[in-house]
Design an enzyme around this catalytic site. Structure first.
Site, PDB file in Angstrom:
ATOM      1  N   TYR A 142       0.586  -1.203   0.064  1.00  0.00           N
ATOM      2  CA  TYR A 142      -0.131   0.110  -0.094  1.00  0.00           C
ATOM      3  C   TYR A 142       0.749   1.343   0.029  1.00  0.00           C
ATOM      4  CZ  TYR A 142      -4.100  -2.833   1.266  1.00  0.00           C
ATOM      5  OH  TYR A 142      -4.965  -3.965   1.208  1.00  0.00           O
ATOM      6  N   LYS A 191       3.177 -15.342   3.222  1.00  0.00           N
ATOM      7  CA  LYS A 191       3.179 -16.135   1.955  1.00  0.00           C
ATOM      8  C   LYS A 191       4.672 -16.492   1.489  1.00  0.00           C
ATOM      9  CE  LYS A 191       0.753 -18.099  -1.572  1.00  0.00           C
ATOM     10  NZ  LYS A 191       0.219 -19.525  -1.026  1.00  0.00           N
ATOM     11  N   ASP A 223      -3.471 -18.154   2.416  1.00  0.00           N
ATOM     12  CA  ASP A 223      -4.454 -18.658   1.895  1.00  0.00           C
ATOM     13  C   ASP A 223      -5.095 -19.791   2.919  1.00  0.00           C
ATOM     14  OD1 ASP A 223      -2.075 -20.169   1.669  1.00  0.00           O
ATOM     15  OD2 ASP A 223      -2.447 -20.715  -0.402  1.00  0.00           O
ATOM     16  N   ASP A 247      -5.540  -6.487   6.160  1.00  0.00           N
ATOM     17  CA  ASP A 247      -6.610  -5.905   5.501  1.00  0.00           C
ATOM     18  C   ASP A 247      -7.489  -6.799   5.091  1.00  0.00           C
ATOM     19  OD1 ASP A 247      -8.280  -4.121   4.746  1.00  0.00           O
ATOM     20  OD2 ASP A 247      -7.203  -3.337   3.133  1.00  0.00           O
ATOM     21  N   ASP A 251     -10.930  -8.363   7.827  1.00  0.00           N
ATOM     22  CA  ASP A 251     -12.354  -8.019   7.315  1.00  0.00           C
ATOM     23  C   ASP A 251     -13.217  -9.323   7.336  1.00  0.00           C
ATOM     24  OD1 ASP A 251     -12.335  -5.452   6.978  1.00  0.00           O
ATOM     25  OD2 ASP A 251     -12.166  -5.238   4.641  1.00  0.00           O
TER      26      ASP A 251
END
Length: 357
Positions: A142, A191, A223, A247, A251
């Site tokens: 980001y 990851k 994942d 993020d 959520d």
């Protein structure tokens, strides 16, 4: 105690949910003999309409001068066509960076009264949902370089995901310290089978873990983590991860607790000053209709009382008031179920204030 709070109502339902939260803070102040002074500032679309930019310098200065900051929500379709560098969301990213807030704490806790509202099977819910996502907030993709260029006649977009070792270490220490105050289990989500940044995260985590021998540390690919959150959320205590993964996962975690309108968050830096906000968006479709759920914002204020002001008893009083109101069967539309009483944003705020008193 006297504290100065910068108040950023923002867009959509922001003014409504913040308004109810200020009522709750005043109830706390009256009950416990404190004084809170508020400085109202603009951010997001509201700031664009007034000044042309989503984060005016006045807002930055006001937040840096305050003891802490309370935020409602930013964004909405009204500003969809604003250039990318001046979108409302840029105000949110900008204030986090300006305040040096690198750690986002987002609890995923299911109130027992809302068990039926969780989308998970009853047997999974019965095992309990109570974990915390610690998300690195001002690094990674980001905040890396972004560009779109033409190569061989077609557009090619590139986003860079940088992390320095010190950025990783400081957020990992927040994760370890938080786990030490809970159930002493920490999961690093990454990851590492693909990304160099994730392999660096694991290397730093292994080194830092030596300072926390009582914390059970494990690693999980992002994942797999996204699947495990819905398969067996009870296995988690504290999750620490980088910006984009955090993020997404936070959520997801919020939705298994019954309503996204219930979830608070705290963004913290090196000192006690923080930025506190609900995790949901500005919900422009219900703005101004007295339908919004203010509890996520009210619980964010409870986190402010605890983390920035050191008022643990007052924070617990707010949480207990929310629990009492839910026990009474009061519900806003987002968490309504059979046998409960539907109330609006203002009535929910009033009920929580009464429960504190």
């Amino acid at each position: 105690m006297r504290k100065r709070i910068a108040v950023l109502k923002g867009d959509g339902i922001g003014p409504e949910i913040v308004g109810e939260t200020l009522k709750v803070l005043e109830a706390v102040a009256e009950q416990y003999g404190h004084h809170f002074a508020y400085n109202f500032l603009d951010i997001g679309g509201a700031a664009i309409d007034k000044t042309g930019v989503p984060l005016p310098q006045e807002t930055i200065d006001g937040c840096l001068e305050a003891d802490s900051t309370l935020l409602g929500a930013v964004g909405g379709p009204k500003w969809d066509n604003v250039p990318g560098d001046r979108r409302p969301e840029k105000g949110l990213l900008g204030i986090r960076s300006a305040m040096g807030l690198f750690a986002n704490l987002r609890p995923a806790k299911l109130f027992p009264q809302l068990a039926d509202a969780s989308p998970l099977r009853a047997d999974i819910v019965a095992r309990g949902i109570d974990f915390l996502v610690v998300r690195e907030l001002i690094g990674g993709v980001y905040f890396g370089g972004h560009k779109t260029e033409t190569v061989n006649g077609e557009r090619v977009a590139t986003d860079v995901m940088p992390y320095a070792e010190h950025e990783i270490e400081r957020i990992l220490r927040v994760g370890f310290e938080t786990a030490a105050k809970r159930r002493s289990r920490l999961t690093v989500v990454d990851k590492a089978n693909v990304l160099d940044t994730s392999r660096l995260w694991r290397a730093v985590a292994a080194r830092v873990a030596a300072d926390y021998p009582d914390i059970a540390l494990n690693y999980m690919y992002v994942d797999n983590a996204s699947m495990q959150i819905v398969k067996d959320p009870a296995q988690f205590d504290v999750i620490v991860t980088e910006n984009m993964f955090g993020d997404i996962l936070s959520d997801e975690a919020s939705m298994i607790t019954g309503s996204i309108g219930m979830i608070p968050s705290a963004s913290l830096g090196e000192g006690t000053r923080g930025l506190y906000e609900p995790i949901h968006g500005s919900a422009p479709d219900i703005a101004g209709q007295d339908k919004a759920n203010p509890i996520g914002t009210i619980l964010s204020a409870a986190m402010m009382l605890k983390y920035s002001f050191g008022l643990a008893k007052e924070s617990e009083a707010v949480e207990a008031a929310v629990n009492k109101v839910l026990e009474q069967g009061l519900r806003t539309g987002d968490m309504m179920s059979g046998g409960c009483t539907l109330v609006g944003c203002r009535a929910m705020g009033d009920a929580i204030c009464a429960a504190i008193g």
